[in-house]
Scaffold this motif. Structure first.
Motif, short mmCIF file in Angstrom:
data_model
loop_
_atom_site.label_atom_id
_atom_site.label_comp_id
_atom_site.label_asym_id
_atom_site.label_seq_id
_atom_site.Cartn_x
_atom_site.Cartn_y
_atom_site.Cartn_z
N ARG A 159 0.56 -1.06 -0.40
CA ARG A 159 0.04 -0.15 0.08
C ARG A 159 0.99 1.11 -0.11
N ARG A 160 0.61 2.18 -0.89
CA ARG A 160 0.99 3.36 -0.52
C ARG A 160 -0.71 4.28 -0.22
N VAL A 161 -0.22 5.32 0.10
CA VAL A 161 -1.53 6.24 0.30
C VAL A 161 -0.62 7.93 0.32
N ARG A 162 -0.49 8.50 -0.79
CA ARG A 162 -0.61 9.92 -0.73
C ARG A 162 -1.54 10.84 0.04
N LEU A 163 -0.54 11.68 1.14
CA LEU A 163 -1.42 12.17 2.47
C LEU A 163 -1.20 14.33 1.99
N PRO A 164 -2.50 14.57 2.65
CA PRO A 164 -2.66 15.59 2.59
C PRO A 164 -1.44 16.08 3.27
N ARG A 165 -0.43 17.85 3.63
CA ARG A 165 0.01 18.41 3.81
C ARG A 165 -0.40 17.19 5.75
N VAL A 166 1.22 16.82 6.22
CA VAL A 166 1.32 16.90 7.62
C VAL A 166 2.02 17.82 8.41
N ASP A 167 1.60 18.32 9.65
CA ASP A 167 2.92 18.85 10.46
C ASP A 167 3.82 18.12 11.13
N THR A 168 4.93 17.96 10.93
CA THR A 168 5.49 16.84 12.27
C THR A 168 6.64 17.57 12.90
N ALA A 169 6.41 19.01 12.49
CA ALA A 169 6.69 19.85 12.97
C ALA A 169 6.95 19.11 15.13
N ALA A 170 5.57 18.11 15.31
CA ALA A 170 5.74 18.14 16.70
C ALA A 170 6.73 16.78 16.83
N LEU A 171 6.96 16.73 16.21
CA LEU A 171 7.94 14.71 16.42
C LEU A 171 9.47 15.38 16.88
N GLY A 172 9.79 17.14 16.44
CA GLY A 172 11.05 17.25 17.39
C GLY A 172 12.53 16.19 16.23
N VAL A 173 11.74 16.38 14.68
CA VAL A 173 13.02 15.68 14.10
C VAL A 173 13.89 16.72 13.27
N PRO A 174 14.97 17.70 12.75
CA PRO A 174 15.61 18.83 12.81
C PRO A 174 15.66 18.42 10.95
#
Length: 198
Positions: free
Chosen positions: A75-90
């Motif tokens: 499976r591959r699913v294209r997503l709308p923009r996901v705000d991953t900033a809260a996950l803390g990865v630089p």
């Protein structure tokens, strides 16, 4: 027999062995596999293994292989923009893998392979609350793949083997300290070639 004939046979034999050595085989039974073939994820070694059709059937059910090997979904699913900033990865090119124990890891490609961070599981759960499709990511064998480098905005749920292919692209194309002129166009092509699959 002439020397030329013997030399030609030796060259042909060597070429045949080289082609045979490069042909992919099932990592479980050594049968040849097609270019498009299934993969198993080895949870103990955290590696993807090639598998033929008959062997893949053995791991299709939940709990098959006692959890040591997991069949990688397609499976591959294209997503709308996901705000991953809260996950803390630089970094902007990264994939997030939920684990069966509830933890979440983030991995970003580098010239030496994948760099790895632990992600706050509560932050992941909160993010999944804003994007319900993230709650469907199958632990260990699927990931949220993100590319926001150079203004791009790619967010996908993909099989884990796609993530490792992306890491291989970066390792293969990276030159010097900054990556050189080939790596980022190659990464962009990788994302352009992703297609949705149910």
């Amino acid at each position: 027999m002439t020397t030329d004939g013997a030399l030609a046979r030796l060259i042909r034999s060597s070429a045949d062995r080289t082609v045979a050595a490069k042909a992919e085989v099932c990592d479980l039974c050594a049968a040849p596999v097609a270019d498009e073939h299934a993969h198993l994820y080895d949870t103990g070694k955290e590696e993807v293994r090639c598998v033929c059709g008959p062997c893949s059937v053995l791991f299709a059910g939940a709990g098959a292989g006692d959890g040591h090997y997991r069949l990688v979904p397609r499976r591959r699913v294209r997503l709308p923009r996901v705000d991953t900033a809260a996950l803390g990865v630089p970094v902007g090119l990264v994939f997030f893998v939920p684990r069966t124990d509830g933890t979440v890891t983030a991995q970003g490609p580098s010239p030496a392979g994948a760099m790895r961070w632990e992600v706050d599981a509560a932050a992941w759960q909160e993010l999944a609350g804003t994007c319900p499709q993230l709650a469907t990511v199958e632990p260990e064998v699927e990931a949220l793949l993100v590319n926001t480098v150079h203004g791009l905005d790619h967010h996908w749920i993909v099989p884990i083997d796609d993530c490792y292919r992306m890491v291989a692209v970066v390792r293969r194309e990276w030159r010097g300290l900054s990556g050189g002129g080939q790596v980022w166009p190659a990464v962009e092509r990788f994302f352009e070639d992703l297609t949705e699959r149910p």
